[in-house]
Design a protein around this motif. Structure first.
Motif, PDB file in Angstrom:
ATOM      1  N   ARG A 108       0.812  -1.216   0.000  1.00 50.23           N
ATOM      2  CA  ARG A 108       0.000   0.000   0.000  1.00 50.23           C
ATOM      3  C   ARG A 108       0.843   1.263   0.000  1.00 50.23           C
ATOM      4  NH1 ARG A 108      -3.203   0.165   4.823  1.00 50.23           N
ATOM      5  NH2 ARG A 108      -3.614   2.277   4.102  1.00 50.23           N
ATOM      6  N   GLY A 109       2.097   1.129   0.390  1.00 51.11           N
ATOM      7  CA  GLY A 109       2.922   2.341   0.462  1.00 51.11           C
ATOM      8  C   GLY A 109       4.368   2.084   0.094  1.00 51.11           C
ATOM      9  N   LEU A 110       4.991   3.107  -0.449  1.00 50.07           N
ATOM     10  CA  LEU A 110       6.411   3.025  -0.816  1.00 50.07           C
ATOM     11  C   LEU A 110       7.203   4.109  -0.104  1.00 50.07           C
ATOM     12  CD1 LEU A 110       6.503   2.587  -4.703  1.00 50.07           C
ATOM     13  CD2 LEU A 110       6.747   0.840  -2.934  1.00 50.07           C
ATOM     14  N   LEU A 111       8.365   3.715   0.413  1.00 51.47           N
ATOM     15  CA  LEU A 111       9.348   4.692   0.888  1.00 51.47           C
ATOM     16  C   LEU A 111      10.486   4.696  -0.117  1.00 51.47           C
ATOM     17  CD1 LEU A 111       9.742   4.057   4.746  1.00 51.47           C
ATOM     18  CD2 LEU A 111       8.319   5.723   3.575  1.00 51.47           C
ATOM     19  N   LEU A 112      10.806   5.865  -0.633  1.00 52.67           N
ATOM     20  CA  LEU A 112      11.903   5.952  -1.604  1.00 52.67           C
ATOM     21  C   LEU A 112      13.069   6.729  -1.020  1.00 52.67           C
ATOM     22  CD1 LEU A 112      10.205   6.853  -5.025  1.00 52.67           C
ATOM     23  CD2 LEU A 112      10.526   4.605  -3.956  1.00 52.67           C
TER      24      LEU A 112
END
Lengths: 263, 263
Positions: A7-11
């Motif tokens: 559901r979420g991405l950390l870049l």
């Protein structure tokens, strides 16, 4: 496997979105478009950087200038996290940081310092400034050293540079003290990025070029983590004795291709 | 107890014979006379220093100027010990040392470096020089870092300064390498001082102001060791968790008084 139920991405930013350099840096091929596609997909997104050579405002402007769809409110960075700690614990820092980072500490009382905050001070890592920070620390009954990251080194267009972690180690050794690290790979830092995004760790993926600080740190928080083969990636990272990413991808664009196919 | 059956003395220099300062330094009360008395007694004597801010020639001249009876041939110092290692192992150093130490390496091939030698470079510990030494190291398949000592800090008349050990730690961390330490407290260094003096460890005493590098190092070689309460001595040294000197003395003169009474 690795792309399920996300559901979420950390870049990570440097080495994933762009390659930094003394002159500003250049986007990594496909990354501008990859960020747009993530946003269009409805996935939550947060930029999670250890950048401490500029305020978030300046940093974001640089990325916008390269074509990235990014705003200050989407960035998790060490200086604001450090400011929260300083306020909570009534700490008044002696700053050993980059000139361009100083405005992040504008509202912090710095008179009569009772701790040292070290960031990637770059040209400010002079012999005189290191001795001064050392004297402040060694003069305390119980030295408090807060480090904005623990990176070993990074690559700029004109070559490799020692990162804040190396100077942190010098002060740790001289004062026989252990620094408190704010920024990746600290658990609290990843957790605040997840909270800001509103996604639990098991539904989030970190994408970074640093095997220890990005991949290892995120995995210890219960997230999945990919290593890109861009930025500071080196082939020998794939034989790292302690950290094994959930997957390798050639670059951010490839990770996003695979992810969006699964949605 | 501690003064029995002694044939040779190893003396640390800074903090035992004199207090150093930017302007040169001043003899510690009674030390000039104490050195003369040791020599008159027939005891063997060797000066065992981690000094790397000057050649032995320059260092000895400074001490002679203060009135000490000392010659270059009586001094064991890290730079010549490092030169022996470099020659034995065909190592060509990149030097990160004080300008005034460079002549000690005059006969060493430095082209196409395959190791880094770090000393107390003082003002030469610039951001640019540290990055350069780092790049040389990280570019090697198996980085070799030789450090002229591992001191944390020292005191000059204008305040405390970070010593070579702090910068060694920075490079160790950045390159994930362990430095080979030449100088105190390395066993090989004390052993070469003993060999030069021709006295076995059990008949020798080290006298120094540094609880770890002088006292601990000498004891690990089988020597007795005294800590003087001059130089960088601090009262909390007497509660050191690992090292306990064979005795404390207020200064070199007191140690020599007791020793000569026993002869």
């Amino acid at each position: 496997g690795w792309a399920r139920a996300v559901r979420g991405l950390l870049l990570d930013v440097s080495g994933v979105l762009y390659d930094s350099g003394g002159d500003g840096g250049v986007p990594i091929a496909g990354s501008v478009e990859a960020v747009r596609r993530i946003k269009a997909s409805g996935l939550k997104l947060r930029f999670c950087t250890n950048e401490t050579q500029a305020t978030r405002e300046k940093f974001v402007k640089k990325l916008q200038g390269m074509g990235f769809d990014i705003s200050v409110a989407e960035v998790t960075a060490p200086a604001p996290a450090a400011c929260r700690i300083l306020k909570e614990r009534n700490l008044r820092p002696h700053l050993l940081v980059h000139d361009d980072l100083v405005p992040e500490f504008a509202e912090i009382d710095k008179a009569n310092s009772n701790c040292v905050v070290i960031g990637d001070a770059a040209e400010n890592f002079t012999y005189a400034n290191l001795n001064e920070a050392f004297r402040v620390l060694i003069g305390m009954e119980k030295p408090v050293l807060i480090s904005l990251g623990r990176g070993r080194y990074y690559k700029e267009t004109d070559g490799l540079k020692l990162d804040v972690g190396a100077y942190m180690k010098a002060l740790e050794y001289a004062c026989d003290v252990q620094a408190e690290v704010v920024g990746k790979p600290s658990k609290a830092f990843f957790e605040s990025a997840l909270a800001e995004m509103g996604v639990p760790p098991q539904e989030a993926i970190m994408i970074g070029d640093d095997i220890v600080n990005d991949v290892g740190g995120a995995q210890r928080c219960g997230m999945r983590a990919l290593q890109v083969r861009t930025g500071k990636y080196r082939p020998c990272d794939e034989n790292h004795p302690h950290v094994k990413p959930d997957a390798y991808v050639n670059n951010l664009a490839e990770a996003v291709d695979i992810l969006l196919q699964q949605l």
